[in-house]
Design an enzyme around this catalytic site. Structure first.
Site, PDB file in Angstrom:
ATOM      1  N   ASP A   1      24.266  38.384 -19.542  1.00 57.54           N
ATOM      2  CA  ASP A   1      24.291  38.252 -20.995  1.00 57.54           C
ATOM      3  C   ASP A   1      24.422  36.797 -21.415  1.00 57.54           C
ATOM      4  OD1 ASP A   1      25.874  41.166 -22.539  1.00 57.54           O
ATOM      5  OD2 ASP A   1      23.862  40.784 -21.801  1.00 57.54           O
TER       6      ASP A   1
ATOM      7  N   TYR B   1      21.054  35.190 -21.192  1.00 59.15           N
ATOM      8  CA  TYR B   1      20.181  35.695 -22.248  1.00 59.15           C
ATOM      9  C   TYR B   1      20.588  35.115 -23.604  1.00 59.15           C
ATOM     10  CZ  TYR B   1      17.444  38.962 -25.018  1.00 59.15           C
ATOM     11  OH  TYR B   1      16.547  39.497 -25.897  1.00 59.15           O
ATOM     12  N   ASP B   2      21.910  35.129 -23.871  1.00 54.14           N
ATOM     13  CA  ASP B   2      22.397  34.633 -25.147  1.00 54.14           C
ATOM     14  C   ASP B   2      22.062  33.163 -25.349  1.00 54.14           C
ATOM     15  OD1 ASP B   2      25.460  36.610 -25.121  1.00 54.14           O
ATOM     16  OD2 ASP B   2      23.449  37.083 -25.804  1.00 54.14           O
TER      17      ASP B   2
ATOM     18  N   SER C   1      23.141  43.552 -33.721  1.00 54.12           N
ATOM     19  CA  SER C   1      23.821  42.682 -32.769  1.00 54.12           C
ATOM     20  C   SER C   1      24.743  41.744 -33.531  1.00 54.12           C
ATOM     21  CB  SER C   1      22.798  41.889 -31.954  1.00 54.12           C
ATOM     22  OG  SER C   1      22.009  41.110 -32.822  1.00 54.12           O
TER      23      SER C   1
ATOM     24  N   GLU D   1      38.981  42.029 -30.588  1.00 50.22           N
ATOM     25  CA  GLU D   1      38.773  43.013 -29.525  1.00 50.22           C
ATOM     26  C   GLU D   1      38.081  42.359 -28.335  1.00 50.22           C
ATOM     27  OE1 GLU D   1      37.902  46.845 -32.486  1.00 50.22           O
ATOM     28  OE2 GLU D   1      36.257  45.724 -31.582  1.00 50.22           O
TER      29      GLU D   1
ATOM     30  N   LYS E   1      35.366  41.818 -25.719  1.00 51.29           N
ATOM     31  CA  LYS E   1      33.957  42.199 -25.720  1.00 51.29           C
ATOM     32  C   LYS E   1      33.611  42.745 -24.342  1.00 51.29           C
ATOM     33  CE  LYS E   1      29.363  40.564 -27.064  1.00 51.29           C
ATOM     34  NZ  LYS E   1      28.663  41.076 -25.885  1.00 51.29           N
TER      35      LYS E   1
ATOM     36  N   ASP F   1      31.794  44.214 -21.201  1.00 48.85           N
ATOM     37  CA  ASP F   1      30.477  43.951 -20.632  1.00 48.85           C
ATOM     38  C   ASP F   1      29.902  45.270 -20.129  1.00 48.85           C
ATOM     39  OD1 ASP F   1      29.163  41.652 -18.124  1.00 48.85           O
ATOM     40  OD2 ASP F   1      28.312  42.457 -19.957  1.00 48.85           O
TER      41      ASP F   1
ATOM     42  N   ARG G   1      21.602  52.074 -27.792  1.00 48.52           N
ATOM     43  CA  ARG G   1      21.283  51.231 -28.950  1.00 48.52           C
ATOM     44  C   ARG G   1      19.778  51.012 -29.069  1.00 48.52           C
ATOM     45  NH1 ARG G   1      23.979  45.401 -29.355  1.00 48.52           N
ATOM     46  NH2 ARG G   1      22.645  45.028 -27.533  1.00 48.52           N
TER      47      ARG G   1
ATOM     48  N   TYR H   1      34.526  51.124 -30.534  1.00 48.86           N
ATOM     49  CA  TYR H   1      34.819  49.915 -31.303  1.00 48.86           C
ATOM     50  C   TYR H   1      34.441  50.023 -32.782  1.00 48.86           C
ATOM     51  CZ  TYR H   1      29.844  48.930 -30.277  1.00 48.86           C
ATOM     52  OH  TYR H   1      28.483  48.992 -30.137  1.00 48.86           O
TER      53      TYR H   1
ATOM     54  N   LYS I   1      36.382  40.692 -36.110  1.00 42.01           N
ATOM     55  CA  LYS I   1      35.840  41.445 -37.239  1.00 42.01           C
ATOM     56  C   LYS I   1      36.806  41.351 -38.415  1.00 42.01           C
ATOM     57  CE  LYS I   1      34.042  44.957 -34.033  1.00 42.01           C
ATOM     58  NZ  LYS I   1      34.128  46.382 -33.635  1.00 42.01           N
TER      59      LYS I   1
ATOM     60  N   LYS J   1      32.066  33.638 -27.195  1.00 36.20           N
ATOM     61  CA  LYS J   1      31.750  33.711 -25.772  1.00 36.20           C
ATOM     62  C   LYS J   1      32.705  32.843 -24.966  1.00 36.20           C
ATOM     63  CE  LYS J   1      28.033  36.326 -25.929  1.00 36.20           C
ATOM     64  NZ  LYS J   1      27.836  37.535 -25.137  1.00 36.20           N
TER      65      LYS J   1
ATOM     66  N   CYS K   1      -2.076  19.553  -9.965  1.00 34.00           N
ATOM     67  CA  CYS K   1      -1.497  20.803 -10.454  1.00 34.00           C
ATOM     68  C   CYS K   1      -1.305  21.777  -9.301  1.00 34.00           C
ATOM     69  CB  CYS K   1      -2.406  21.416 -11.516  1.00 34.00           C
ATOM     70  SG  CYS K   1      -1.888  23.058 -12.058  1.00 34.00           S
TER      71      CYS K   1
ATOM     72  N   CYS L   1      -3.938  24.833  -9.938  1.00 34.20           N
ATOM     73  CA  CYS L   1      -5.399  24.720  -9.946  1.00 34.20           C
ATOM     74  C   CYS L   1      -5.914  23.437  -9.306  1.00 34.20           C
ATOM     75  CB  CYS L   1      -5.936  24.823 -11.373  1.00 34.20           C
ATOM     76  SG  CYS L   1      -5.515  23.404 -12.417  1.00 34.20           S
TER      77      CYS L   1
ATOM     78  N   CYS M   1      -0.564  19.384 -16.464  1.00 34.26           N
ATOM     79  CA  CYS M   1      -1.854  19.665 -15.837  1.00 34.26           C
ATOM     80  C   CYS M   1      -2.962  19.415 -16.855  1.00 34.26           C
ATOM     81  CB  CYS M   1      -1.886  21.124 -15.368  1.00 34.26           C
ATOM     82  SG  CYS M   1      -3.527  21.731 -14.946  1.00 34.26           S
TER      83      CYS M   1
ATOM     84  N   CYS N   1      -7.173  26.396 -15.724  1.00 32.32           N
ATOM     85  CA  CYS N   1      -5.963  26.546 -14.914  1.00 32.32           C
ATOM     86  C   CYS N   1      -5.475  27.989 -14.962  1.00 32.32           C
ATOM     87  CB  CYS N   1      -4.875  25.613 -15.420  1.00 32.32           C
ATOM     88  SG  CYS N   1      -3.346  25.699 -14.448  1.00 32.32           S
TER      89      CYS N   1
END
Length: 679
Positions: free
Chosen positions: A35, A38-39, A84, A116, A118, A120, A139, A228, A293, A317, A411, A414, A429, A435
């Site tokens: 996460d 990704y975040d 989210s 609270e 969070k 995982d 979700r 939650y 919250k 986070k 490259c 290619c 390149c 390519c």
């Protein structure tokens, strides 16, 4: 991001990476990223799209919460969207969130927050009618999820019937399904004993368990659920605070967090963070942050929502996590615009819940700064601000001078020549449309909604077309016939006919869309519109030298150079010719650049930045253009007015530094209505 990395290239790379991670996690149940990773990528893309509105695409991961349901499960449409949360990565960002809350509530300082952990895990929705569990759902994309009722019924911490009395006739409960550390270790020990592949982390195990098509398998998995909040409620009255609602849920037999607490103001939030951070390693389950919250529901109502998140909550986070491992090799990847990026291949190391074997080195300047060489012992960080990256060298390789990372002379995809911009960190390149590494991404960009808008031509289909050799350049798309399409995997007659119809429809476009679709470096939507408005037709544009090109707003020496390189490329012009021969066309202006726009805003240049709520930035631009204004993607001394919505970043700062007129969305709407534009 390196100063020489174009926003368009970086945004494209981030979208591609985020889409891949979504697919791996939500479809394959085989995540390669956490996460936090990704975040961080999503956060960077949000910032880019805020600063460069022309980069925003309807299919961007920022416009959606998660991924689509699997075909194996029936769909469930949530009565209330499961949105989210915005993220904060340090105390300053949390303080800014609190300041926004105070401001929107009219200066009320005495604000109580519920804090609270969070968890995982996997977000789910439980629907109770007359106290009985009737549906469980994931979700999904926030609006539509997957029906996992039979699976959630096997989770022992979820009551099949609520206890006590006083609950609403229809009650949707939301929470997180997760797995304790001890349960995860026991599950993996059993898997190893059977010779099966173990799960990567507890969240992966929980997700895989919930999405089993056989509920009997789910029943063997040690899952937990912690509630939650609530969603849709009918025929019942709940307390007027979040804390009170959690007490009611606990009384009805639902598990809520024992580590939650209600605090006063920003200082209370910061103190809770410090206390929980110290206990994090002792907790029996994984958490990746803290959710704050606003406790009072009436205050929440006043605060409201933005497009994908509530204004009354935020996720703080935890900071980066690091590990040390050996650098085994450095390889080079080629992106859609030809940017060649160094990637570190690492001795696999477990960092904060995921096994990392690849990490970014960003660019060649970063390699020089770190003085990193193959064989070195390096520190790898998995954090909220970057996707696994090599941050330092802990110990040099035993042999001095060994393992030096050399820049490629051609490259890797290619073998075409490469160039490095003077003083720049990016190697590119020069193969352009020949390519193969750039081919799939170029086709996806060409077909995207804001480009040629070829409905139905998605990533999977592009991959098949390229891998099968049916399509090598974008003009090949218009030479496809029904028989060729039917030869592709999972392509039925109706789908083939629909795609052929979409290709035919896409032939009628605009010069601006066509220019944007070609993927010329630095030519985003705003620049493409400016070029089309100035030259009016392709022939005039193609004949323009660099000096003439720079007469166009938004076009400087660098963009002009990229354009001329593209226009002087025989292979690129062969593709353009092929597209026009296939019937791609657009309306042209007889006397480009000569007629001044009419309207009350004629001669003015406007910039729209940040998020708008009543209309999209594209709709705002269209409305302003109808009044004669020119809408630009960048702020300069020539800018007349800047419309700044929430999240406006560097463009707003530059406008303020230049002393420009800045208005909000409400003022824009009022101006448009005064001019007779319906909004």
């Amino acid at each position: 991001m390196s100063p020489s990395t174009t926003p368009e290239a970086r945004a494209g790379a981030l979208r591609q990476q985020l889409d891949q991670w979504n697919h791996e996690y939500y479809v394959l149940d085989q995540p390669s990223a956490t996460d936090a990773e990704y975040d961080s990528a999503l956060r960077e893309l949000q910032q880019l799209e805020s600063e460069h509105p022309e980069l925003l695409r309807a299919d961007s991961p920022t416009q959606r919460v998660g991924a689509a349901p699997l075909p194996g499960f029936s769909e469930v449409r949530h009565d209330m969207p499961m949105l989210s949360l915005e993220n904060a990565f340090d105390d300053d960002e949390l303080a800014r969130f609190h300041a926004r809350v105070v401001e929107r509530l009219g200066g009320e300082e005495a604000i109580d927050y519920v804090c609270e952990p969070k968890l995982d895990g996997v977000a789910v929705s439980l629907l109770y009618e007359e106290g009985s569990l009737v549906r469980g759902a994931t979700r999904g994309d926030g609006t539509t999820g997957e029906d996992i009722t039979l699976n959630v019924r096997t989770v022992r911490s979820i009551p099949l019937r609520l206890r006590g009395e006083g609950y609403p006739r229809r009650l949707e409960v939301r929470g997180e399904i997760y797995m304790l550390h001890s349960s995860f270790e026991a599950l993996n020990a059993a898997a190893r004993k059977r010779g099966d592949r173990p799960f990567v982390n507890p969240r992966n195990a929980a997700a895989g368990s919930l999405r089993q098509l056989d509920p009997r398998v789910t029943a063997t998995r040690p899952l937990q659920m912690c509630c939650y909040g609530v969603g849709h409620v009918e025929d019942g009255v709940l307390p007027d605070t979040h804390e009170g609602i959690m007490r009611e849920l606990a009384g009805w037999g639902l598990r809520v967090s024992r580590d939650a607490a209600t605090v006063r103001g920003l200082e209370g939030c910061l103190d809770y963070y410090e206390r929980l951070a110290k206990r994090r390693q002792e907790l029996p389950y994984d958490i990746d942050g803290i959710v704050y919250k606003v406790n009072d529901l009436a205050q929440r109502e006043r605060l409201g929502f933005v497009s994908r998140a509530p204004r009354w909550a935020i996720a703080r986070k935890f900071p980066a996590q690091e590990a040390t491992t050996r650098l085994l090799d450095v390889e080079f990847q080629v992106g859609r615009t030809g940017a060649i990026t160094p990637v570190a291949r690492l001795e696999p190391v477990f960092v904060g819940g995921v096994t990392v074997s690849n990490a970014t080195l960003h660019n060649f300047n970063e390699i020089a700064r770190l003085d990193v060489r193959v064989g070195d012992l390096v520190v790898v960080r998995r954090a909220g601000d970057v996707i696994p990256q090599v941050v330092s060298v802990r110990e040099k390789a035993p042999a001095a001078g060994a393992g030096e990372v050399l820049l490629p002379t051609c490259c890797p995809a290619c073998q075409s020549p490469v160039e490095r911009e003077e003083g720049g960190a990016i190697l590119r390149c020069l193969g352009g449309l020949v390519c193969p590494a750039q081919r799939k991404a170029a086709l996806r960009h060409f077909a995207s909604r804001r480009a040629m808008d070829i409905d139905g031509l998605g990533e999977r289909l592009v991959d098949q077309m390229v891998d099968s050799g049916l399509v090598k350049t974008v003009d090949d798309l218009y030479r496809l016939d029904r028989e060729q399409l039917l030869s592709l995997e999972r392509m039925g007659e109706k789908s083939a006919d629909n795609l052929l119809a979409a290709l035919e429809a896409s032939k009628s476009t605009t010069l601006a869309r066509f220019l944007f679709a070609l993927g010329v470096r630095e030519v985003g939507e705003a620049t493409a519109r400016s070029l089309a408005a100035y030259f009016g037709n392709w022939e005039a544009l193609a004949a323009g030298d660099e000096e003439r090109l720079q007469d166009v707003d938004d076009v400087g020496p660098i963009v002009a150079d990229h354009l001329r390189q593209f226009l002087d490329s025989p292979s690129a012009m062969a593709v353009v010719a092929g597209l026009r021969e296939a019937g791609v066309h657009w309306p042209e202006v007889d006397m480009p650049g000569s007629a001044a726009p009419a309207g009350p805003l004629a001669g003015e240049t406007w910039v729209v930045t940040g998020k708008l709520e009543s209309l999209t930035r594209e709709e705002a631009a269209t409305a302003l253009q109808s009044l004669g204004a020119r809408v630009s993607g960048s702020v300069s001394a020539k800018t007349s007015v800047v419309v700044a919505g929430p999240g406006a970043g560097s463009k707003l700062a530059r406008a303020e530094s230049l002393g420009l007129t800045v208005i909000d969305e409400a003022a824009l709407l009022a101006r448009l209505r005064e001019a007779g534009v319906a909004v």
